[in-house]
Design an enzyme around this catalytic site. Sequence first.
Site, PDB file in Angstrom:
ATOM      1  N   PRO A  39       0.789  -1.231   0.000  1.00 50.12           N
ATOM      2  CA  PRO A  39       0.000   0.000   0.000  1.00 50.12           C
ATOM      3  C   PRO A  39       0.826   1.288   0.000  1.00 50.12           C
ATOM      4  O   PRO A  39       1.872   1.352   0.633  1.00 50.12           O
ATOM      5  CB  PRO A  39      -0.829  -0.101   1.287  1.00 50.12           C
ATOM      6  CG  PRO A  39      -0.135  -1.104   2.132  1.00 50.12           C
ATOM      7  CD  PRO A  39       0.515  -2.064   1.179  1.00 50.12           C
ATOM      8  N   ASN A  40       0.315   2.238  -0.725  1.00 52.57           N
ATOM      9  CA  ASN A  40       0.843   3.603  -0.836  1.00 52.57           C
ATOM     10  C   ASN A  40       2.092   3.720  -1.712  1.00 52.57           C
ATOM     11  O   ASN A  40       2.542   4.825  -2.000  1.00 52.57           O
ATOM     12  CB  ASN A  40       1.111   4.214   0.560  1.00 52.57           C
ATOM     13  CG  ASN A  40      -0.130   4.234   1.412  1.00 52.57           C
ATOM     14  OD1 ASN A  40      -1.136   4.794   0.999  1.00 52.57           O
ATOM     15  ND2 ASN A  40      -0.108   3.601   2.569  1.00 52.57           N
ATOM     16  N   ARG A  42       5.214  10.820  -2.365  1.00 53.88           N
ATOM     17  CA  ARG A  42       4.912  10.538  -0.969  1.00 53.88           C
ATOM     18  C   ARG A  42       6.173  10.703  -0.119  1.00 53.88           C
ATOM     19  O   ARG A  42       7.161  10.007  -0.337  1.00 53.88           O
ATOM     20  CB  ARG A  42       4.440   9.089  -0.917  1.00 53.88           C
ATOM     21  CG  ARG A  42       4.322   8.493   0.425  1.00 53.88           C
ATOM     22  CD  ARG A  42       4.321   6.972   0.313  1.00 53.88           C
ATOM     23  NE  ARG A  42       4.056   6.419   1.622  1.00 53.88           N
ATOM     24  CZ  ARG A  42       4.396   5.196   1.991  1.00 53.88           C
ATOM     25  NH1 ARG A  42       4.993   4.382   1.150  1.00 53.88           N
ATOM     26  NH2 ARG A  42       4.134   4.779   3.199  1.00 53.88           N
ATOM     27  N   TYR A  44      11.375   8.618   1.086  1.00 51.24           N
ATOM     28  CA  TYR A  44      11.348   7.592   0.031  1.00 51.24           C
ATOM     29  C   TYR A  44      11.980   8.031  -1.286  1.00 51.24           C
ATOM     30  O   TYR A  44      12.087   7.222  -2.209  1.00 51.24           O
ATOM     31  CB  TYR A  44       9.904   7.131  -0.210  1.00 51.24           C
ATOM     32  CG  TYR A  44       9.266   6.524   1.024  1.00 51.24           C
ATOM     33  CD1 TYR A  44       9.738   5.317   1.541  1.00 51.24           C
ATOM     34  CD2 TYR A  44       8.218   7.153   1.684  1.00 51.24           C
ATOM     35  CE1 TYR A  44       9.168   4.759   2.681  1.00 51.24           C
ATOM     36  CE2 TYR A  44       7.639   6.601   2.825  1.00 51.24           C
ATOM     37  CZ  TYR A  44       8.122   5.407   3.318  1.00 51.24           C
ATOM     38  OH  TYR A  44       7.559   4.855   4.444  1.00 51.24           O
ATOM     39  N   ASN A  60       8.138  -5.676  -1.342  1.00 48.71           N
ATOM     40  CA  ASN A  60       8.092  -4.568  -0.396  1.00 48.71           C
ATOM     41  C   ASN A  60       6.635  -4.506   0.077  1.00 48.71           C
ATOM     42  O   ASN A  60       5.784  -3.912  -0.588  1.00 48.71           O
ATOM     43  CB  ASN A  60       8.506  -3.254  -1.054  1.00 48.71           C
ATOM     44  CG  ASN A  60       8.503  -2.118  -0.037  1.00 48.71           C
ATOM     45  OD1 ASN A  60       7.985  -2.269   1.077  1.00 48.71           O
ATOM     46  ND2 ASN A  60       9.070  -0.979  -0.410  1.00 48.71           N
ATOM     47  N   ALA A  65       3.292  -1.067   4.588  1.00 46.91           N
ATOM     48  CA  ALA A  65       2.761  -1.147   5.958  1.00 46.91           C
ATOM     49  C   ALA A  65       2.292  -2.552   6.332  1.00 46.91           C
ATOM     50  O   ALA A  65       2.269  -2.905   7.520  1.00 46.91           O
ATOM     51  CB  ALA A  65       1.631  -0.139   6.129  1.00 46.91           C
ATOM     52  N   GLU A 115      12.872  -9.550   1.000  1.00 47.27           N
ATOM     53  CA  GLU A 115      12.045  -8.428   1.500  1.00 47.27           C
ATOM     54  C   GLU A 115      12.841  -7.129   1.297  1.00 47.27           C
ATOM     55  O   GLU A 115      14.024  -7.071   1.642  1.00 47.27           O
ATOM     56  CB  GLU A 115      11.783  -8.679   2.991  1.00 47.27           C
ATOM     57  CG  GLU A 115      11.007  -7.591   3.688  1.00 47.27           C
ATOM     58  CD  GLU A 115      10.827  -7.917   5.191  1.00 47.27           C
ATOM     59  OE1 GLU A 115      11.134  -9.065   5.617  1.00 47.27           O
ATOM     60  OE2 GLU A 115      10.418  -7.004   5.921  1.00 47.27           O
ATOM     61  N   HIS A 175      12.850  -2.843   1.796  1.00 40.56           N
ATOM     62  CA  HIS A 175      12.301  -1.574   2.275  1.00 40.56           C
ATOM     63  C   HIS A 175      13.195  -0.455   1.773  1.00 40.56           C
ATOM     64  O   HIS A 175      14.420  -0.539   1.910  1.00 40.56           O
ATOM     65  CB  HIS A 175      12.228  -1.534   3.810  1.00 40.56           C
ATOM     66  CG  HIS A 175      11.350  -2.618   4.340  1.00 40.56           C
ATOM     67  ND1 HIS A 175       9.979  -2.545   4.236  1.00 40.56           N
ATOM     68  CD2 HIS A 175      11.640  -3.802   4.897  1.00 40.56           C
ATOM     69  CE1 HIS A 175       9.467  -3.656   4.735  1.00 40.56           C
ATOM     70  NE2 HIS A 175      10.449  -4.441   5.132  1.00 40.56           N
ATOM     71  N   ARG A 219      13.491   4.192  12.226  1.00 36.08           N
ATOM     72  CA  ARG A 219      12.224   4.914  12.281  1.00 36.08           C
ATOM     73  C   ARG A 219      11.410   4.482  13.505  1.00 36.08           C
ATOM     74  O   ARG A 219      11.963   3.928  14.444  1.00 36.08           O
ATOM     75  CB  ARG A 219      11.469   4.697  10.959  1.00 36.08           C
ATOM     76  CG  ARG A 219      12.295   5.181   9.758  1.00 36.08           C
ATOM     77  CD  ARG A 219      11.578   4.982   8.455  1.00 36.08           C
ATOM     78  NE  ARG A 219      10.329   5.758   8.391  1.00 36.08           N
ATOM     79  CZ  ARG A 219       9.387   5.558   7.475  1.00 36.08           C
ATOM     80  NH1 ARG A 219       9.541   4.607   6.553  1.00 36.08           N
ATOM     81  NH2 ARG A 219       8.291   6.297   7.492  1.00 36.08           N
TER      82      ARG A 219
END
Length: 161
Positions: free
Chosen positions: A20-21, A28, A33, A84, A87, A108, A110, A117
């Site tokens: 998502p996003n 964003r 990012y 990725n 969330a 995976e 990110h 964070r």
Amino acid sequence: MATEPNTALDSRIVYVLNGPNLNLLGKRQPHIYGYETLADVEADCRKLAAELGLEIRFHQSNREYEIIDWIHEARETACGIVINPAAFTHTSVAILDALNTFEGVVVEVHISNVHKREEFRHHSYVSLRADGVIAGLGTQGYNLALRRVAHLRDKARASKG
Ligand code: DQA
């Protein structure tokens, strides 16, 4: 006796899945990012995949079930998944369960360094299945993940003889 076909080893297909996003990548929170868009990431992945002799299925969704359905598709067709989960990384037992049904390589990715964070980003359900995790290397992480899939696929094929 003929050896059984093994999708995870014989296929050249890699699913690159985005949660998502990530459709808003480039717009964003660019301080986190970056300014590259998801279309830029896809183009980079396709270019490298061609060099590595791999074929990409690149997808993004804001819906958990679509990501699960693509993982199920990958079970039948792919040697690896680069994911990725965004969330969903921190919340989705369902995506973990789906990945646990997949026999190929899982990396995976990110874009940001999640460990630098908020604390809720430090835990990943997906890491319980991933063969490797890349975080904080920006969008370059996708290319590095593809190289790893290619390497592990070659290694597994060589050891199979
Ligand atoms: C992310 C990190 C996640 O915590 C976040 O929810 C994202 C993107 C990353 O690529 O850095 O959406 O997966």
